[in-house]
Design a protein around this motif. Structure first.
Motif, PDB file in Angstrom:
ATOM      1  N   LEU A 210       0.827  -1.202   0.000  1.00 16.24           N
ATOM      2  CA  LEU A 210       0.000   0.000   0.000  1.00 16.24           C
ATOM      3  C   LEU A 210       0.867   1.259   0.000  1.00 16.24           C
ATOM      4  CD1 LEU A 210      -2.939   1.003   0.124  1.00 16.24           C
ATOM      5  CD2 LEU A 210      -2.745   0.981   2.612  1.00 16.24           C
ATOM      6  N   HIS A 211       2.049   1.182   0.606  1.00 11.11           N
ATOM      7  CA  HIS A 211       2.941   2.331   0.674  1.00 11.11           C
ATOM      8  C   HIS A 211       3.952   2.371  -0.472  1.00 11.11           C
ATOM      9  CE1 HIS A 211       1.339   2.384   4.770  1.00 11.11           C
ATOM     10  NE2 HIS A 211       1.734   3.641   4.827  1.00 11.11           N
ATOM     11  N   SER A 212       3.922   1.372  -1.344  1.00  9.47           N
ATOM     12  CA  SER A 212       4.868   1.313  -2.448  1.00  9.47           C
ATOM     13  C   SER A 212       4.355   2.096  -3.657  1.00  9.47           C
ATOM     14  CB  SER A 212       5.100  -0.145  -2.852  1.00  9.47           C
ATOM     15  OG  SER A 212       5.807  -0.225  -4.082  1.00  9.47           O
ATOM     16  N   PRO A 213       5.236   2.815  -4.350  1.00  7.03           N
ATOM     17  CA  PRO A 213       4.818   3.516  -5.568  1.00  7.03           C
ATOM     18  C   PRO A 213       4.538   2.562  -6.725  1.00  7.03           C
ATOM     19  CG  PRO A 213       7.186   3.705  -5.282  1.00  7.03           C
ATOM     20  CD  PRO A 213       6.668   3.061  -4.035  1.00  7.03           C
ATOM     21  N   ASN A 214       4.877   1.279  -6.554  1.00  2.00           N
ATOM     22  CA  ASN A 214       4.685   0.296  -7.620  1.00  2.00           C
ATOM     23  C   ASN A 214       3.334  -0.410  -7.559  1.00  2.00           C
ATOM     24  OD1 ASN A 214       7.291   0.768  -8.620  1.00  2.00           O
ATOM     25  ND2 ASN A 214       8.192  -0.769  -7.281  1.00  2.00           N
ATOM     26  N   TYR A 215       2.491  -0.031  -6.608  1.00  2.00           N
ATOM     27  CA  TYR A 215       1.189  -0.678  -6.463  1.00  2.00           C
ATOM     28  C   TYR A 215       0.073   0.345  -6.359  1.00  2.00           C
ATOM     29  CZ  TYR A 215       3.302  -5.237  -5.465  1.00  2.00           C
ATOM     30  OH  TYR A 215       3.977  -6.425  -5.557  1.00  2.00           O
ATOM     31  N   THR A 216      -1.084  -0.019  -6.891  1.00  2.00           N
ATOM     32  CA  THR A 216      -2.314   0.726  -6.639  1.00  2.00           C
ATOM     33  C   THR A 216      -3.374  -0.267  -6.197  1.00  2.00           C
ATOM     34  OG1 THR A 216      -1.805   2.419  -8.311  1.00  2.00           O
ATOM     35  CG2 THR A 216      -4.095   2.235  -7.584  1.00  2.00           C
ATOM     36  N   VAL A 217      -4.041   0.053  -5.089  1.00  2.00           N
ATOM     37  CA  VAL A 217      -5.147  -0.764  -4.599  1.00  2.00           C
ATOM     38  C   VAL A 217      -6.444  -0.026  -4.909  1.00  2.00           C
ATOM     39  CG1 VAL A 217      -6.209  -1.869  -2.599  1.00  2.00           C
ATOM     40  CG2 VAL A 217      -3.712  -1.699  -2.743  1.00  2.00           C
ATOM     41  N   PHE A 218      -7.257  -0.609  -5.776  1.00  2.00           N
ATOM     42  CA  PHE A 218      -8.563  -0.047  -6.107  1.00  2.00           C
ATOM     43  C   PHE A 218      -9.622  -0.724  -5.244  1.00  2.00           C
ATOM     44  CE2 PHE A 218      -5.996   0.479  -9.916  1.00  2.00           C
ATOM     45  CZ  PHE A 218      -6.290   1.770 -10.330  1.00  2.00           C
ATOM     46  N   ILE A 219     -10.547   0.056  -4.707  1.00  2.00           N
ATOM     47  CA  ILE A 219     -11.628  -0.515  -3.923  1.00  2.00           C
ATOM     48  C   ILE A 219     -12.969  -0.034  -4.459  1.00  2.00           C
ATOM     49  CG2 ILE A 219     -10.317  -0.861  -1.791  1.00  2.00           C
ATOM     50  CD1 ILE A 219     -11.455   1.783  -0.763  1.00  2.00           C
ATOM     51  N   SER A 220     -13.933  -0.936  -4.465  1.00  2.00           N
ATOM     52  CA  SER A 220     -15.296  -0.584  -4.868  1.00  2.00           C
ATOM     53  C   SER A 220     -16.173  -0.557  -3.630  1.00  2.00           C
ATOM     54  CB  SER A 220     -15.833  -1.585  -5.888  1.00  2.00           C
ATOM     55  OG  SER A 220     -15.727  -2.911  -5.406  1.00  2.00           O
TER      56      SER A 220
ATOM     57  N   PHE B 104     -12.167  -5.295  -4.322  1.00  2.00           N
ATOM     58  CA  PHE B 104     -10.875  -4.630  -4.475  1.00  2.00           C
ATOM     59  C   PHE B 104     -10.076  -5.313  -5.576  1.00  2.00           C
ATOM     60  CE2 PHE B 104      -9.825  -8.222  -1.840  1.00  2.00           C
ATOM     61  CZ  PHE B 104      -8.597  -8.624  -2.319  1.00  2.00           C
ATOM     62  N   CYS B 105      -9.097  -4.614  -6.091  1.00  2.00           N
ATOM     63  CA  CYS B 105      -8.077  -5.241  -6.938  1.00  2.00           C
ATOM     64  C   CYS B 105      -6.760  -4.523  -6.710  1.00  2.00           C
ATOM     65  CB  CYS B 105      -8.473  -5.268  -8.413  1.00  2.00           C
ATOM     66  SG  CYS B 105      -8.393  -3.695  -9.267  1.00  2.00           S
ATOM     67  N   ILE B 106      -5.676  -5.279  -6.807  1.00  2.00           N
ATOM     68  CA  ILE B 106      -4.334  -4.750  -6.581  1.00  2.00           C
ATOM     69  C   ILE B 106      -3.535  -4.919  -7.867  1.00  2.00           C
ATOM     70  CG2 ILE B 106      -2.239  -4.885  -5.198  1.00  2.00           C
ATOM     71  CD1 ILE B 106      -3.859  -6.251  -3.018  1.00  2.00           C
ATOM     72  N   ILE B 107      -3.020  -3.826  -8.391  1.00  2.00           N
ATOM     73  CA  ILE B 107      -2.241  -3.880  -9.626  1.00  2.00           C
ATOM     74  C   ILE B 107      -0.811  -3.417  -9.365  1.00  2.00           C
ATOM     75  CG2 ILE B 107      -1.970  -2.934 -11.950  1.00  2.00           C
ATOM     76  CD1 ILE B 107      -4.913  -2.969 -12.296  1.00  2.00           C
TER      77      ILE B 107
END
Length: 212
Positions: free
Chosen positions: A42-52, A61-64
């Motif tokens: 969650l704190h990494s610039p290499n990830y985005t966590v999307f939540i519905s 949710f999805c994690i990319i």
């Protein structure tokens, strides 16, 4: 039903707990990362966590994974609350996340890890439906390829398949696929690029693998 989709903020601990409640029951232990690892993501610039959300309740949710070092993206995890499935939430979440990532970071192939629907299991029908779900959204499976998840825990990882989302790709070359997986193993899962599982996956593979 009013569905909203947003990204999970690093400072939103309550939102993280809601997301984690869905995560912890949606995947077998052999495929899960620890709570600490998820917080690091969650704190990494290499990830985005999307939540519905529906009425401020997290329902999916999805994690990319998206690194400037790689020539691909990875949909690492996606799940919808068991009480909210079959309402189209997963499809909307997937398409929204792809659009946002492509717009922000550019268009690259998106890799999707799924449990193999061909391996006998009590969840075999669920796995078949999951594969069809992603195929309806435009993902295609790498033919003749069995994927070994690089997760590091005491559980035995199940046999998996790797899907690719890209509107123009018809196949993937063996060296290209190997490069992808070396990056997945090292950058996503913290394993070595010389991990013996990579060599095992590439035994007797053809030079060109079709997307089906």
């Amino acid at each position: 039903m009013q569905l909203s989709i947003d990204t999970l903020s690093q400072k939103n601990r309550e939102g993280f707990d809601d997301f984690y409640n869905i995560y912890s029951i949606s995947f077998p232990l052999s495929e899960q990362k620890s709570k600490e690892e998820l917080l690091e993501m969650l704190h990494s610039p290499n990830y985005t966590v999307f939540i519905s959300k529906i009425s401020n309740k997290t329902v999916g949710f999805c994690i990319i994974f998206h690194s400037f070092k790689t020539s691909f993206y990875l949909l690492e995890y996606m799940a919808v609350d068991t009480t909210q499935r079959n309402y189209g939430i997963g499809s909307k979440l997937f398409l929204y996340a792809i659009k946002e990532i492509f717009c922000k970071y550019g268009t690259k192939p998106l890799l999707v890890e799924i449990d193999s629907p061909h391996q006998k299991s009590q969840e075999q029908e669920i796995r078949k439906r999951r594969e069809q779900f992603y195929k309806k959204l435009g993902c295609r499976k790498i033919d003749q390829f069995d994927y070994l998840l690089a997760i590091k825990n005491e559980q035995t990882a199940p046999l998996m398949k790797l899907l690719v989302y890209h509107t123009k790709m018809q196949n993937v070359l063996k060296p290209q696929l190997r490069g992808w997986l070396e990056d997945v193993y090292t950058l996503v899962y913290g394993c070595s690029k010389d991990d013996e599982r990579i060599a095992k996956m590439f035994l007797n593979l053809p030079q060109t693998l079709n997307l089906i």
